[in-house]
Design a protein around this motif. Structure first.
Motif, short mmCIF file in Angstrom:
data_model
loop_
_atom_site.label_atom_id
_atom_site.label_comp_id
_atom_site.label_asym_id
_atom_site.label_seq_id
_atom_site.Cartn_x
_atom_site.Cartn_y
_atom_site.Cartn_z
N VAL A 111 0.84 -1.20 0.08
CA VAL A 111 0.07 -0.05 -0.07
C VAL A 111 0.86 1.32 -0.02
CG1 VAL A 111 -1.84 1.37 1.24
CG2 VAL A 111 -1.85 -1.21 1.15
N ASP A 112 0.64 2.13 -0.88
CA ASP A 112 1.14 3.30 -1.00
C ASP A 112 0.16 4.56 -0.72
OD1 ASP A 112 2.21 5.86 -1.77
OD2 ASP A 112 2.95 5.32 -3.57
N ARG A 113 0.41 4.87 0.97
CA ARG A 113 -0.26 5.92 1.46
C ARG A 113 -0.22 7.22 0.78
NH1 ARG A 113 -0.44 3.74 7.36
NH2 ARG A 113 1.74 3.68 7.23
N GLU A 114 1.17 7.69 0.32
CA GLU A 114 1.10 9.00 -0.24
C GLU A 114 0.45 9.07 -1.62
OE1 GLU A 114 5.17 11.00 -2.03
OE2 GLU A 114 5.10 10.33 0.14
N ASN A 115 0.35 8.09 -2.45
CA ASN A 115 -0.13 8.05 -3.77
C ASN A 115 -1.60 7.37 -3.87
OD1 ASN A 115 2.11 9.82 -5.07
ND2 ASN A 115 3.32 7.79 -4.53
N LYS A 116 -1.99 7.02 -2.78
CA LYS A 116 -3.37 6.47 -2.72
C LYS A 116 -3.54 5.16 -3.60
CE LYS A 116 -4.61 9.75 0.20
NZ LYS A 116 -3.90 9.67 1.33
N GLN A 117 -2.50 4.40 -3.60
CA GLN A 117 -2.75 3.18 -4.46
C GLN A 117 -2.05 1.85 -3.89
OE1 GLN A 117 -0.49 4.28 -8.03
NE2 GLN A 117 1.00 4.88 -7.21
N MET A 118 -2.44 0.73 -4.31
CA MET A 118 -2.13 -0.48 -3.73
C MET A 118 -1.82 -1.64 -4.93
SD MET A 118 -5.25 -1.78 -1.84
CE MET A 118 -5.77 -0.14 -0.99
N LEU A 119 -1.00 -2.68 -4.37
CA LEU A 119 -0.95 -3.74 -5.14
C LEU A 119 -1.57 -4.92 -4.14
CD1 LEU A 119 2.58 -3.34 -7.09
CD2 LEU A 119 0.06 -3.68 -7.99
N ASN A 120 -2.26 -5.69 -4.63
CA ASN A 120 -2.74 -6.80 -3.88
C ASN A 120 -2.32 -8.22 -4.84
OD1 ASN A 120 -4.36 -5.41 -2.14
ND2 ASN A 120 -5.91 -5.42 -3.31
N ILE A 121 -1.38 -8.94 -4.22
CA ILE A 121 -0.63 -10.06 -4.82
C ILE A 121 -1.19 -11.40 -4.37
CG2 ILE A 121 1.44 -11.10 -5.55
CD1 ILE A 121 1.34 -8.08 -6.26
N LYS A 122 -1.82 -11.95 -5.17
CA LYS A 122 -2.45 -13.30 -5.04
C LYS A 122 -1.49 -14.53 -5.52
CE LYS A 122 -6.47 -16.27 -5.38
NZ LYS A 122 -6.44 -16.99 -4.27
N VAL A 123 -0.98 -15.34 -4.65
CA VAL A 123 -0.25 -16.04 -4.71
C VAL A 123 -0.70 -17.58 -4.74
CG1 VAL A 123 2.15 -17.53 -4.12
CG2 VAL A 123 1.94 -14.78 -4.04
N ASN A 124 -0.54 -18.37 -5.79
CA ASN A 124 -0.95 -19.82 -5.94
C ASN A 124 0.35 -20.71 -5.86
OD1 ASN A 124 -3.87 -19.72 -6.08
ND2 ASN A 124 -3.43 -18.94 -8.01
N LYS A 125 0.20 -21.83 -4.94
CA LYS A 125 1.72 -22.51 -4.74
C LYS A 125 1.61 -23.54 -5.73
CE LYS A 125 2.47 -21.57 0.01
NZ LYS A 125 2.64 -22.06 1.34
N LYS A 126 0.40 -24.10 -5.89
CA LYS A 126 0.21 -25.11 -7.08
C LYS A 126 -0.89 -24.99 -7.97
CE LYS A 126 2.85 -28.45 -4.27
NZ LYS A 126 2.73 -29.76 -3.54
N PRO A 127 -0.71 -24.82 -9.00
CA PRO A 127 0.62 -24.44 -9.85
C PRO A 127 0.92 -23.30 -9.48
CG PRO A 127 -0.87 -24.46 -11.43
CD PRO A 127 -1.59 -24.63 -10.18
N PRO A 128 2.38 -23.08 -9.64
CA PRO A 128 2.86 -21.47 -9.05
C PRO A 128 2.41 -20.53 -9.99
CG PRO A 128 4.64 -23.08 -9.21
CD PRO A 128 3.52 -23.96 -9.64
#
Length: 142
Positions: free
Chosen positions: A115-132
């Motif tokens: 989360v970038d509170r200064e520029n008011k944006q974010m990345l949500n990273i969804k990870v799957n282990k299998k398959p990667p």
């Protein structure tokens, strides 16, 4: 006949633009999907006593960690920093794709958010282990 087709195409285009605009409507940080659906029971972490391989990755990419919350039984970190580039622009993939890969590996293939509170944006990273796999979701707020 051709006039009817053009009218229908115009209507579909207009509806598509309205739908895209509705999705891009700014919201409060607490109203983002991160805090309404993804992260639960978050608590701040004392950075003075915190050590983790992700910290090395943040430093490698010259991102200063301002704050950190752990959520979902301490398995979902939210890193607060100022992002170097706008993640909503595809031209920044040369920075974000390697960064996301390195953060995912350092975080033992668990999902996380930045989360970038200064520029008011974010990345949500969804990870799957299998398959990667790593899926990125960009969001903004006000």
């Amino acid at each position: 006949m051709e006039k009817q087709v053009m009218k229908r195409l115009f209507t579909l285009l207009l509806l598509s633009l309205i739908a895209v605009n509705a999705q891009a409507e700014p919201k409060l940080l607490s109203e983002t999907r991160l805090f309404t659906e993804i992260a639960k029971d978050c608590h701040p972490v004392d950075l003075k006593n915190w050590s983790h391989p992700t910290l090395k990755i943040l430093k490698k990419y010259h991102l200063k960690l301002d704050a950190l919350d752990l959520c979902n039984n301490d398995t979902y970190p939210i890193f607060y920093t100022v992002l170097k580039y706008d993640p909503g622009v595809g031209a920044t993939n040369s920075f974000y794709k390697p960064f996301e890969r390195d953060m995912t590996i350092a975080n033992s293939w668990y999902s996380y958010s930045v989360v970038d509170r200064e520029n008011k944006q974010m990345l949500n990273i969804k990870v799957n282990k299998k398959p990667p796999s790593i899926a990125e979701e960009y969001d903004a707020y006000y």
